[in-house]
Write a protein that holds these residues in place. Structure first.
Motif, mmCIF file in Angstrom:
data_model
loop_
_atom_site.group_PDB
_atom_site.id
_atom_site.type_symbol
_atom_site.label_atom_id
_atom_site.label_comp_id
_atom_site.label_asym_id
_atom_site.label_seq_id
_atom_site.Cartn_x
_atom_site.Cartn_y
_atom_site.Cartn_z
ATOM 1 N N LEU A 222 -13.584 0.288 -20.743
ATOM 2 C CA LEU A 222 -14.304 -0.862 -21.159
ATOM 3 C C LEU A 222 -15.661 -1.313 -20.595
ATOM 4 O O LEU A 222 -16.645 -1.708 -21.214
ATOM 5 N N PHE A 223 -15.377 -1.281 -18.991
ATOM 6 C CA PHE A 223 -16.829 -1.558 -18.569
ATOM 7 C C PHE A 223 -17.825 -0.971 -18.719
ATOM 8 O O PHE A 223 -19.060 -1.282 -19.333
ATOM 9 N N ARG A 224 -17.556 0.514 -18.460
ATOM 10 C CA ARG A 224 -18.842 1.341 -18.776
ATOM 11 C C ARG A 224 -19.089 1.210 -20.299
ATOM 12 O O ARG A 224 -20.262 1.614 -20.637
ATOM 13 N N GLU B 283 -19.534 -2.105 -7.366
ATOM 14 C CA GLU B 283 -18.697 -1.244 -7.224
ATOM 15 C C GLU B 283 -17.423 -1.552 -6.555
ATOM 16 O O GLU B 283 -16.311 -1.579 -7.161
ATOM 17 N N GLY B 284 -17.592 -1.731 -5.222
ATOM 18 C CA GLY B 284 -16.326 -2.265 -4.502
ATOM 19 C C GLY B 284 -15.685 -3.559 -5.236
ATOM 20 O O GLY B 284 -14.468 -3.439 -5.168
ATOM 21 N N MET B 285 -16.686 -4.312 -5.607
ATOM 22 C CA MET B 285 -15.908 -5.604 -6.113
ATOM 23 C C MET B 285 -15.150 -5.218 -7.500
ATOM 24 O O MET B 285 -14.088 -5.790 -7.764
ATOM 25 N N LEU C 64 -15.914 -11.561 -15.626
ATOM 26 C CA LEU C 64 -17.301 -12.162 -14.962
ATOM 27 C C LEU C 64 -18.215 -10.836 -14.623
ATOM 28 O O LEU C 64 -19.257 -10.900 -15.123
ATOM 29 N N LEU C 65 -17.553 -9.829 -14.202
ATOM 30 C CA LEU C 65 -18.254 -8.725 -13.612
ATOM 31 C C LEU C 65 -18.914 -8.236 -14.752
ATOM 32 O O LEU C 65 -20.191 -7.546 -14.905
ATOM 33 N N THR C 66 -18.018 -8.070 -15.891
ATOM 34 C CA THR C 66 -18.454 -7.190 -17.021
ATOM 35 C C THR C 66 -19.384 -7.949 -17.631
ATOM 36 O O THR C 66 -20.441 -7.190 -18.158
#
Length: 433
Positions: A152-154, A134-136, A23-25
């Motif tokens: 992968l996120f970046r 960032e904490g999450m 979800l965050l990505t």
């Protein structure tokens, strides 16, 4: 006779990529696509309203100032409240401010002070969002898979920003900046909806704090108690400011005077973006044992663009330099996030992230403002060589810090899909020599 159960659809995501990480990505990619185009659209909206370059800078500064002012408060709040709620509230503010910006531009009645106020609201939202996000993210993956997950996120975010800038530029030419701002508002709405679905049941409950000041003091102690952490934060407070000034002011000037105009400078920036994507691919597979040693060595190439502009080198050489710098900065970025994930207690991640963000952006407006006086006092070429030398000197100084050279990657066994356990998120000391 019973009917056999229908086969379950298999997920194409990796086994370690849990619900929160996915979800965050996804949400970050959505907002990356919108934001990249919106930054260009805001500048053109100011120009279409009759403003000049100084007015564009004023609106940009209006966004940066509240970002600097509220970052630390945002970090403390994100460690006090459920982080996903802070993120959704910040996304809602960004959605409303960008929607109002779009309406003003589309109506043809936008005034400079209105655009500055709305940009300031956007910066305020980012100040509260970034430490919480960032904490999450750092708490959404296990230690063993952290480096791959962050790479992968970046890579996804960098790719979205490249595509968003290209798409935004094309849309501005076709339909105007107002509609691009409206798309960004919609992107914030979608991202906020996705982030509202985050599962925080696996995140350890936070103990009641003793007030905002105490929370900030605890975060500060986490930073100053780790030489590798505060030294790199100090380093990048200057490096980011110098790189930002060189690329936002000197780069276009050199391109205009020596390289043939805006197009070759655009190619150079695009090459940097492509390099970040390749760097992310590299870090998916490469797991340097000494995290910060590899990361800090990869900062040294950041001195090359300023030197290339000082010469100035031909366009193909500049494009090559920017591509290599894009690769190298991702090595640092993934190594840095992995070190924070490994060493910082989960309940203090957002506060430490806020101090990190604060160091990264606090000096950028000052450096940009001093670019003109520096050029008048020392000349453009000498100023660029000075930028390059400053980056080299600070990076070499950081490499003298023992903990930067000694900090090693910690390997642990993977945990269940539900998320990292308290043991996984507990900090581990810097490894001895």
């Amino acid at each position: 006779m019973t009917t056999p159960p229908a086969p379950r659809l298999r997920s194409h995501r990796p086994a370690w990529a849990g619900r929160n990480y996915t979800l965050l990505t996804t949400a970050a990619v959505v907002t990356g696509l919108g934001n990249a185009g919106a930054l260009i659209a805001a500048a053109f909206a100011v120009l279409e309203a009759g403003g000049d370059g100084g007015d564009v800078g004023l609106v940009a500064a209006a966004r940066t100032l509240p970002l600097v002012v509220f970052l630390l408060i945002g970090g403390a709040l994100a460690d006090r409240l459920p982080r996903h709620r802070v993120m959704v509230a910040a996304n809602s503010l960004n959605c409303v401010s960008q929607a109002a910006f779009a309406v003003l531009v589309l109506s043809g009645e936008a005034r400079l002070w209105q655009m500055a106020v709305l940009s300031a609201l956007g910066g305020t939202g980012q100040a509260f969002f970034s430490p919480a996000a960032e904490g999450m993210l750092l708490s959404s993956v296990t230690r063993q898979q952290a480096a791959r997950a962050f790479a992968l996120f970046r890579m996804g975010v960098n790719g979205a920003q490249i595509g968003g800038a290209a798409l935004g530029g094309a849309l501005i030419a076709v339909v105007g900046p107002g509609w691009v701002l409206a798309v960004d508002a919609a992107a914030f709405a979608v991202a906020g909806a996705l982030r509202s679905l985050l599962d925080v049941s696996a995140v350890p409950r936070r103990e009641p704090g003793g007030g905002m000041v105490r929370d900030l003091r605890e975060g500060w102690r986490e930073v100053v108690g780790r030489p590798w952490l505060w030294s790199i934060v100090v380093q990048f407070s200057v490096v980011n400011a110098v790189v930002g000034a060189a690329e936002s002011v000197f780069g276009p000037l050199v391109a205009e005077d020596h390289l043939g105009g805006a197009r070759p400078w655009g190619f150079a920036l695009a090459a940097f973006g492509a390099g970040t994507v390749l760097g992310g691919l590299l870090m998916v597979r490469w797991r340097p044992r000494r995290l910060l040693l590899a990361g800090s060595l990869s900062v040294l190439p950041l001195s090359l663009p300023s030197a290339a502009l000082a010469v100035p080198v031909p366009v193909p050489a500049l494009v090559t330099v920017m591509f290599l710098v894009g690769v190298s900065i991702e090595v640092f970025g993934v190594s840095w996030m992995t070190a924070l994930h490994q060493e910082i207690p989960e309940d203090k991640l957002s506060r430490v992230s806020a101090y990190d963000w604060f160091g990264s952006v606090a000096m950028v407006p000052l450096a940009t403002a001093l670019t003109g006086p520096a050029e008048e006092a020392f000349g453009r070429t000498a100023s660029l060589w000075g930028c390059s030398a400053l980056i080299l000197a600070l990076t070499l100084a950081v490499l003298t810090v023992p903990d930067v050279r000694r900090l090693r990657r910690s390997e642990t066994t993977p945990v269940a899909e539900g998320g990292p356990t308290a043991e996984d998120t507990a900090p581990k000391p810097v490894s001895p020599r």
